[in-house]
Design a protein around this motif. Sequence first.
Motif, PDB file in Angstrom:
ATOM      1  N   MET A   1       0.852  -1.180   0.000  1.00 47.53           N
ATOM      2  CA  MET A   1       0.000   0.000   0.000  1.00 47.53           C
ATOM      3  C   MET A   1       0.894   1.238   0.000  1.00 47.53           C
ATOM      4  O   MET A   1       1.909   1.264   0.658  1.00 47.53           O
ATOM      5  CB  MET A   1      -0.885  -0.014   1.234  1.00 47.53           C
ATOM      6  CG  MET A   1      -1.707   1.216   1.376  1.00 47.53           C
ATOM      7  SD  MET A   1      -2.839   1.256   2.770  1.00 47.53           S
ATOM      8  CE  MET A   1      -2.233   0.061   3.890  1.00 47.53           C
ATOM      9  N   THR A   2       0.475   2.243  -0.730  1.00 47.29           N
ATOM     10  CA  THR A   2       1.232   3.485  -0.738  1.00 47.29           C
ATOM     11  C   THR A   2       0.366   4.586  -0.149  1.00 47.29           C
ATOM     12  O   THR A   2      -0.811   4.701  -0.446  1.00 47.29           O
ATOM     13  CB  THR A   2       1.653   3.858  -2.166  1.00 47.29           C
ATOM     14  OG1 THR A   2       0.479   3.935  -2.980  1.00 47.29           O
ATOM     15  CG2 THR A   2       2.600   2.840  -2.754  1.00 47.29           C
ATOM     16  N   GLY A   3       0.948   5.362   0.712  1.00 41.35           N
ATOM     17  CA  GLY A   3       0.228   6.434   1.361  1.00 41.35           C
ATOM     18  C   GLY A   3       0.796   6.666   2.743  1.00 41.35           C
ATOM     19  O   GLY A   3       1.889   6.204   3.077  1.00 41.35           O
ATOM     20  N   ARG A   4       0.054   7.368   3.567  1.00 38.62           N
ATOM     21  CA  ARG A   4       0.526   7.762   4.888  1.00 38.62           C
ATOM     22  C   ARG A   4       0.447   6.649   5.924  1.00 38.62           C
ATOM     23  O   ARG A   4       1.180   6.692   6.908  1.00 38.62           O
ATOM     24  CB  ARG A   4      -0.279   8.957   5.371  1.00 38.62           C
ATOM     25  CG  ARG A   4       0.025  10.197   4.572  1.00 38.62           C
ATOM     26  CD  ARG A   4      -0.763  11.358   5.082  1.00 38.62           C
ATOM     27  NE  ARG A   4      -0.306  12.560   4.405  1.00 38.62           N
ATOM     28  CZ  ARG A   4      -1.033  13.648   4.270  1.00 38.62           C
ATOM     29  NH1 ARG A   4      -2.249  13.690   4.777  1.00 38.62           N
ATOM     30  NH2 ARG A   4      -0.537  14.695   3.655  1.00 38.62           N
ATOM     31  N   LEU A   5      -0.444   5.705   5.752  1.00 43.18           N
ATOM     32  CA  LEU A   5      -0.544   4.610   6.717  1.00 43.18           C
ATOM     33  C   LEU A   5       0.653   3.696   6.558  1.00 43.18           C
ATOM     34  O   LEU A   5       1.096   3.423   5.455  1.00 43.18           O
ATOM     35  CB  LEU A   5      -1.817   3.793   6.488  1.00 43.18           C
ATOM     36  CG  LEU A   5      -3.126   4.448   6.879  1.00 43.18           C
ATOM     37  CD1 LEU A   5      -4.286   3.534   6.509  1.00 43.18           C
ATOM     38  CD2 LEU A   5      -3.165   4.759   8.360  1.00 43.18           C
ATOM     39  N   THR A   6       1.137   3.227   7.685  1.00 42.57           N
ATOM     40  CA  THR A   6       2.225   2.256   7.635  1.00 42.57           C
ATOM     41  C   THR A   6       1.711   0.948   8.188  1.00 42.57           C
ATOM     42  O   THR A   6       0.718   0.903   8.915  1.00 42.57           O
ATOM     43  CB  THR A   6       3.438   2.741   8.447  1.00 42.57           C
ATOM     44  OG1 THR A   6       3.029   2.964   9.793  1.00 42.57           O
ATOM     45  CG2 THR A   6       4.015   4.016   7.857  1.00 42.57           C
ATOM     46  N   GLY A   7       2.382  -0.083   7.842  1.00 43.13           N
ATOM     47  CA  GLY A   7       1.974  -1.400   8.309  1.00 43.13           C
ATOM     48  C   GLY A   7       1.044  -2.067   7.321  1.00 43.13           C
ATOM     49  O   GLY A   7       0.274  -1.417   6.624  1.00 43.13           O
ATOM     50  N   ALA A   8       1.137  -3.345   7.264  1.00 48.34           N
ATOM     51  CA  ALA A   8       0.334  -4.124   6.335  1.00 48.34           C
ATOM     52  C   ALA A   8      -1.111  -4.197   6.813  1.00 48.34           C
ATOM     53  O   ALA A   8      -1.398  -4.087   8.005  1.00 48.34           O
ATOM     54  CB  ALA A   8       0.917  -5.522   6.199  1.00 48.34           C
ATOM     55  N   VAL A   9      -1.985  -4.413   5.860  1.00 46.78           N
ATOM     56  CA  VAL A   9      -3.376  -4.676   6.178  1.00 46.78           C
ATOM     57  C   VAL A   9      -3.414  -5.957   7.009  1.00 46.78           C
ATOM     58  O   VAL A   9      -2.641  -6.884   6.754  1.00 46.78           O
ATOM     59  CB  VAL A   9      -4.186  -4.850   4.874  1.00 46.78           C
ATOM     60  CG1 VAL A   9      -5.593  -5.321   5.157  1.00 46.78           C
ATOM     61  CG2 VAL A   9      -4.203  -3.562   4.083  1.00 46.78           C
ATOM     62  N   PRO A  10      -4.264  -6.012   8.014  1.00 41.90           N
ATOM     63  CA  PRO A  10      -4.325  -7.222   8.835  1.00 41.90           C
ATOM     64  C   PRO A  10      -4.454  -8.478   7.966  1.00 41.90           C
ATOM     65  O   PRO A  10      -5.234  -8.516   7.027  1.00 41.90           O
ATOM     66  CB  PRO A  10      -5.584  -7.009   9.690  1.00 41.90           C
ATOM     67  CG  PRO A  10      -5.767  -5.530   9.724  1.00 41.90           C
ATOM     68  CD  PRO A  10      -5.246  -5.012   8.412  1.00 41.90           C
ATOM     69  N   ASP A  11      -3.638  -9.469   8.275  1.00 45.08           N
ATOM     70  CA  ASP A  11      -3.666 -10.724   7.531  1.00 45.08           C
ATOM     71  C   ASP A  11      -4.804 -11.577   8.090  1.00 45.08           C
ATOM     72  O   ASP A  11      -4.595 -12.502   8.871  1.00 45.08           O
ATOM     73  CB  ASP A  11      -2.321 -11.454   7.635  1.00 45.08           C
ATOM     74  CG  ASP A  11      -2.278 -12.663   6.725  1.00 45.08           C
ATOM     75  OD1 ASP A  11      -3.052 -12.681   5.730  1.00 45.08           O
ATOM     76  OD2 ASP A  11      -1.493 -13.580   7.008  1.00 45.08           O
ATOM     77  N   ASP A  12      -5.981 -11.221   7.681  1.00 42.85           N
ATOM     78  CA  ASP A  12      -7.202 -11.845   8.173  1.00 42.85           C
ATOM     79  C   ASP A  12      -7.956 -12.379   6.956  1.00 42.85           C
ATOM     80  O   ASP A  12      -8.241 -11.627   6.026  1.00 42.85           O
ATOM     81  CB  ASP A  12      -8.009 -10.789   8.920  1.00 42.85           C
ATOM     82  CG  ASP A  12      -9.358 -11.259   9.412  1.00 42.85           C
ATOM     83  OD1 ASP A  12      -9.919 -12.219   8.860  1.00 42.85           O
ATOM     84  OD2 ASP A  12      -9.873 -10.632  10.351  1.00 42.85           O
ATOM     85  N   PRO A  13      -8.294 -13.653   6.942  1.00 45.10           N
ATOM     86  CA  PRO A  13      -9.001 -14.212   5.781  1.00 45.10           C
ATOM     87  C   PRO A  13     -10.300 -13.476   5.466  1.00 45.10           C
ATOM     88  O   PRO A  13     -10.667 -13.319   4.305  1.00 45.10           O
ATOM     89  CB  PRO A  13      -9.274 -15.667   6.181  1.00 45.10           C
ATOM     90  CG  PRO A  13      -8.354 -15.967   7.298  1.00 45.10           C
ATOM     91  CD  PRO A  13      -8.012 -14.668   7.960  1.00 45.10           C
ATOM     92  N   GLU A  14     -10.991 -13.012   6.478  1.00 45.67           N
ATOM     93  CA  GLU A  14     -12.242 -12.281   6.250  1.00 45.67           C
ATOM     94  C   GLU A  14     -11.970 -10.944   5.560  1.00 45.67           C
ATOM     95  O   GLU A  14     -12.692 -10.560   4.642  1.00 45.67           O
ATOM     96  CB  GLU A  14     -12.984 -12.073   7.576  1.00 45.67           C
ATOM     97  CG  GLU A  14     -14.282 -11.304   7.435  1.00 45.67           C
ATOM     98  CD  GLU A  14     -15.359 -12.024   6.625  1.00 45.67           C
ATOM     99  OE1 GLU A  14     -16.388 -11.388   6.360  1.00 45.67           O
ATOM    100  OE2 GLU A  14     -15.172 -13.193   6.248  1.00 45.67           O
ATOM    101  N   ILE A  15     -10.930 -10.239   5.964  1.00 47.32           N
ATOM    102  CA  ILE A  15     -10.573  -8.974   5.317  1.00 47.32           C
ATOM    103  C   ILE A  15     -10.173  -9.243   3.867  1.00 47.32           C
ATOM    104  O   ILE A  15     -10.595  -8.526   2.950  1.00 47.32           O
ATOM    105  CB  ILE A  15      -9.443  -8.247   6.080  1.00 47.32           C
ATOM    106  CG1 ILE A  15      -9.918  -7.818   7.470  1.00 47.32           C
ATOM    107  CG2 ILE A  15      -8.922  -7.056   5.280  1.00 47.32           C
ATOM    108  CD1 ILE A  15     -11.010  -6.770   7.485  1.00 47.32           C
TER     109      ILE A  15
END
Length: 191
Positions: A1-15
């Motif tokens: 992801m590019t932008g101001r947020l850092t960290g990966a999207v939660p590795d959640d199967p539902e997400i």
Amino acid sequence: MTGRLTGAVPDDPEIRRLLDPYRLPDGRPLPLFEALAHSRAALDDLRRATAACLGAPALDARTREIAVLRVCARAGAETEWAVHVRMFAAEAGLGEAEIQATAAPRDAFPWPARDALVIRLADEIHDDSTVSDALWAALSQACTAQEIVELLLVVTQYHKVACLTNALGLRRPAGTPRMPRPAHGAARDID
């Protein structure tokens, strides 16, 4: 992801499952959906609102996409503008000149009368957060009440989307078009 947020999207199967329908043709998640996946409430809100806008039964794809592109151009939200050009402009039957004109001064392109009203609606909502009596009267002559309500839904939702895209600092995905900049200033200054 590019932008101001850092960290990966939660590795959640539902997400991951929720993000599946919101991908570019090459499989990458749409930037805003990926960013909002950090909050299930925000992601669910965006999913519901997007479904309502894209499924607005009274609006044809052309009208919807002219509204979306104009709102994004006025707000300077190149990322969302580029995504919509890439994913929906062809389906909406928009030609290259029309796509470019969504980021140009209102009188720089000979829009058909109904399209010109859509452009004007996006401009008035962007500038004043309301609709003038004169524009309302013109819309009432050209559109049904259902079309007006659905246009308001699309314009206000994509105004929110544009604000989120800009605030999150989301970047235009590689392989998507650049939003033209008017000769007289930034996209936010077009009128």
